[in-house]
Design an enzyme around this catalytic site. Structure first.
Site, PDB file in Angstrom:
ATOM      1  N   HIS A 553      28.145  36.316  46.628  1.00  0.00           N
ATOM      2  CA  HIS A 553      27.637  37.041  47.786  1.00  0.00           C
ATOM      3  C   HIS A 553      26.988  36.074  48.774  1.00  0.00           C
ATOM      4  O   HIS A 553      25.895  36.319  49.274  1.00  0.00           O
ATOM      5  CB  HIS A 553      26.637  38.114  47.349  1.00  0.00           C
ATOM      6  CG  HIS A 553      27.207  39.140  46.435  1.00  0.00           C
ATOM      7  ND1 HIS A 553      26.427  39.994  45.675  1.00  0.00           N
ATOM      8  CD2 HIS A 553      28.494  39.468  46.148  1.00  0.00           C
ATOM      9  CE1 HIS A 553      27.213  40.787  44.958  1.00  0.00           C
ATOM     10  NE2 HIS A 553      28.464  40.477  45.232  1.00  0.00           N
ATOM     11  N   TYR A 554      27.653  34.996  49.096  1.00  0.00           N
ATOM     12  CA  TYR A 554      27.091  33.962  49.954  1.00  0.00           C
ATOM     13  C   TYR A 554      26.933  34.491  51.389  1.00  0.00           C
ATOM     14  O   TYR A 554      27.784  35.208  51.898  1.00  0.00           O
ATOM     15  CB  TYR A 554      27.998  32.728  49.982  1.00  0.00           C
ATOM     16  CG  TYR A 554      28.903  32.588  48.782  1.00  0.00           C
ATOM     17  CD1 TYR A 554      28.360  32.444  47.496  1.00  0.00           C
ATOM     18  CD2 TYR A 554      30.289  32.616  48.908  1.00  0.00           C
ATOM     19  CE1 TYR A 554      29.193  32.330  46.388  1.00  0.00           C
ATOM     20  CE2 TYR A 554      31.119  32.492  47.806  1.00  0.00           C
ATOM     21  CZ  TYR A 554      30.576  32.363  46.548  1.00  0.00           C
ATOM     22  OH  TYR A 554      31.402  32.253  45.458  1.00  0.00           O
TER      23      TYR A 554
END
Length: 625
Positions: A553-554
């Site tokens: 989930h960058y």
């Protein structure tokens, strides 16, 4: 007798013929994907390029946001969509294959972080594996398809940070609804759309999701709609699937309009740099490599970067937009000094398990992935192959959040992962997350063939901030990614995850519902933590620091902020500061990570970004910012 005989023959076929074929197929995925990519590249190489051609808009990246943007803009304007990868493989449409398709270079950028000091310590060389989808559809081709918007407070916080109320939750709901085709006819129309392009549904196979939600009820947590108004609670996970088939962004937004005359798609196009003029104050095109040739394309209106957190950051810095001291180190002329690559955030998660249960209710590869399971999926989109394994979730606030008065803004997110441990489970996880295979084998060998689940515990609102830096001056040079996991000054991220572990154990060991399933945690110590008293605080601290992995989930490396803010790369209209005709529209612009997965939020950003562009050019078609 006849029925028993048929069952005996079926079991014999499953164990002696089908399972060896299935395991062989999984082991051969690299070859299968390479053959597909090579064939696709060969066909694509015959198509003409776009060298020197002009378009109204150039969109770099056909992922979760880029596909939305290309769809919306090409309805009115001439759009070039550039994608570094190719056509998705048919196997990627099967949810049950999701966990097996990570870290293959044909479909995954397969980044590695720099060695971590605080978390992911059982990764090879302590380098966390960062998957990101490569191909039409981006990470939507390889993720677990979870459609979770996050907390309403996440978006209200964005509005506060940017000073722009149009990013508040109430204001962005229409952009979520615009592309949503919600599968529950009883869904609240205030929060859900029913006629969009992306199908959102609960998978047909949900394992013990109902019991997990009931266990939350046992503890006083409500059953919530995670994509509506909520604070804390438990819920079944909705997927971006349609009748059990992955509904990735390419399938939803681009494939139906591929023949639209105003849309040009170029696959296998690796963008090298953004082109500037007028003293580097105006973007007017891009330079990219495609099938061994370097080409240029011109944008008469805007260049839009939707290449994902890593590639967008790289491309900006390679083009001279970024921290001046870092660009100077590489001899890159600085066009604009902006904090590109800073403010990196991600969800780091603990894989806690296995938790054993008595009834045969999980997905056990040897038993459940049968010829009949494939028939069910192909004919009706049902059965275990309709599930990626993640079937239910929960969000709640830690004591630390409550002490800050944020009991309505969760900082712990649990995911019920309902795959039992099969004989190559340790190999799959080791490859997918760059874990030490020998350690994983030792930890899981006692649980092979036993009915079990894991709980994935995410630190939903991490304090630590990392950074992406260039690893060289070529687009092909691997970036230096440092998420700085579990390395905040007060160890708050670590403490929240340990609290999440304790809360999970309480759910499984002290609720009436979980007791009715015979739920119990393993008695095996995690390799690397055997020297500590089992289940002591010191043991859990060790467990969290070792067995933590990214859940991909960058975000945050081209963050939004008020125009002129030294902490912002783009303003609230997603325009790169100091540059005309250049926007970033992907998860890079999130100033702070959302509580849950980022896929839904990123599609919303694409929707809102495209809407802002259309409004701008409709009202001021001949005016530059």
């Amino acid at each position: 007798m006849r029925r028993q005989f048929i069952q005996s023959i079926s079991r014999s076929f499953q164990s002696s013929i089908f399972l060896p074929i299935l395991y062989s197929t999984i082991a051969s995925l690299g070859v299968i994907l390479a053959l597909w990519r090579n064939a696709d590249m060969g066909l694509d190489a015959r198509k003409p390029g776009s060298n020197g051609q002009s378009f109204d808009f150039i969109v770099v990246g056909a992922g979760s946001a880029g596909c939305v943007v290309a769809n919306r803009l090409s309805k009115y304007y001439n759009v070039l969509l550039l994608e570094a990868g190719g056509e998705p493989h048919p196997l990627q449409s099967i949810p049950g294959f999701s966990i097996f398709l990570l870290n293959y270079p044909e479909v995954d950028w397969g980044y590695l972080t720099v060695p971590q000091r605080g978390g992911s310590l059982n990764s090879v060389n302590q380098e966390s594996s960062w998957s990101a989808g490569k191909g039409l559809g981006g990470t939507g081709n390889i993720n677990l398809m979870l459609y979770l918007r996050g907390s309403p407070n996440d978006y209200d916080n964005w509005a506060r940070i940017t000073g722009d109320s149009s990013w508040s939750y109430e204001s962005v709901i229409p952009h979520f609804k615009a592309h949503e085709k919600y599968g529950d006819p009883n869904g609240d129309p205030r929060y859900h759309g029913f006629s969009g392009e992306v199908n959102v549904e609960v998978p047909a196979y949900t394992s013990i999701a109902t019991e997990f939600i009931q266990a939350g009820n046992d503890l006083g947590y409500p059953h919530i709609d995670i994509n509506g108004r909520h604070t804390e609670g438990f819920f079944k996970i909705h997927y971006t699937t349609e009748n059990g088939v992955r509904d990735n962004p390419y399938r939803a937004f681009v494939k139906p309009i591929k023949r639209r005359k105003t849309l040009t798609i170029r696959k296998y196009a690796q963008v090298r740099q953004i082109l500037f003029r007028n003293d580097n104050k105006e973007a007017y095109g891009v330079e990219y490599d495609r099938h061994g040739k370097t080409e240029r394309a011109i944008a008469t209106k805007e260049v839009i970067l939707s290449a994902g957190v890593v590639e967008t950051s790289k491309l900006l810095m390679l083009s001279g937009i970024g921290p001046w001291e870092h660009l100077n180190q590489w001899g890159i002329p600085v066009k604009h000094n902006l904090p590109v690559g800073k403010n990196l955030q991600d969800h780091l998660a603990v894989y806690l398990g296995p938790f054993f249960i008595d009834p045969p209710r999980t997905i056990f590869l040897n038993r459940d992935i049968t010829p009949d399971a494939f028939v069910k999926w192909f004919t009706s989109g049902t059965g275990p192959l309709s599930s990626s394994g993640a079937v239910a979730s929960a969000v709640f606030s830690s004591e630390y959040a409550k002490n800050r008065g944020e009991q309505d803004w969760p900082d712990i997110n649990l995911f019920l992962f309902a795959y039992s441990v099969h004989k190559t489970f340790y190999k799959t996880f080791s490859k997918s997350f760059n874990l030490k295979e020998e350690e994983m084998q030792r930890y899981y060998e006692h649980s092979v063939g036993r009915e079990s689940v894991h709980i994935v515990i995410s630190g939903a609102r991490p304090v630590a901030r990392g950074e992406i830096r260039l690893g060289g001056t070529s687009p092909n040079d691997a970036p230096l990614i440092d998420p700085n996991y579990l390395n905040d000054p007060y160890d708050l991220d670590l403490k929240v995850l340990v609290e999440g572990v304790q809360a999970t154990l309480h759910i499984f060991e002290n609720t009436t519902t979980m007791k009715s399933l015979g739920a119990r945690f393993t008695t095996e110590s995690l390799p690397g933590c055997e020297h500590l008293p089992f289940r002591s605080n010191a043991y859990w601290t060790c467990y969290v620091r070792r067995y933590t992995v990214t859940i991909h989930h960058y975000c945050g490396t081209a963050a939004m902020g008020p125009r002129g803010s030294p902490n912002a790369v783009v303003d609230s209209e997603l325009r790169v500061q100091g540059v005309h005709n250049l926007r970033v529209i992907d998860a890079s612009i999130m100033p702070q990570i959302v509580v849950t997965n980022t896929h839904a939020g990123t599609m919303m950003i694409g929707e809102k970004g495209a809407d802002m562009i259309l409004r701008y050019w409709a009202s001021k078609p001949n005016i530059i910012w």
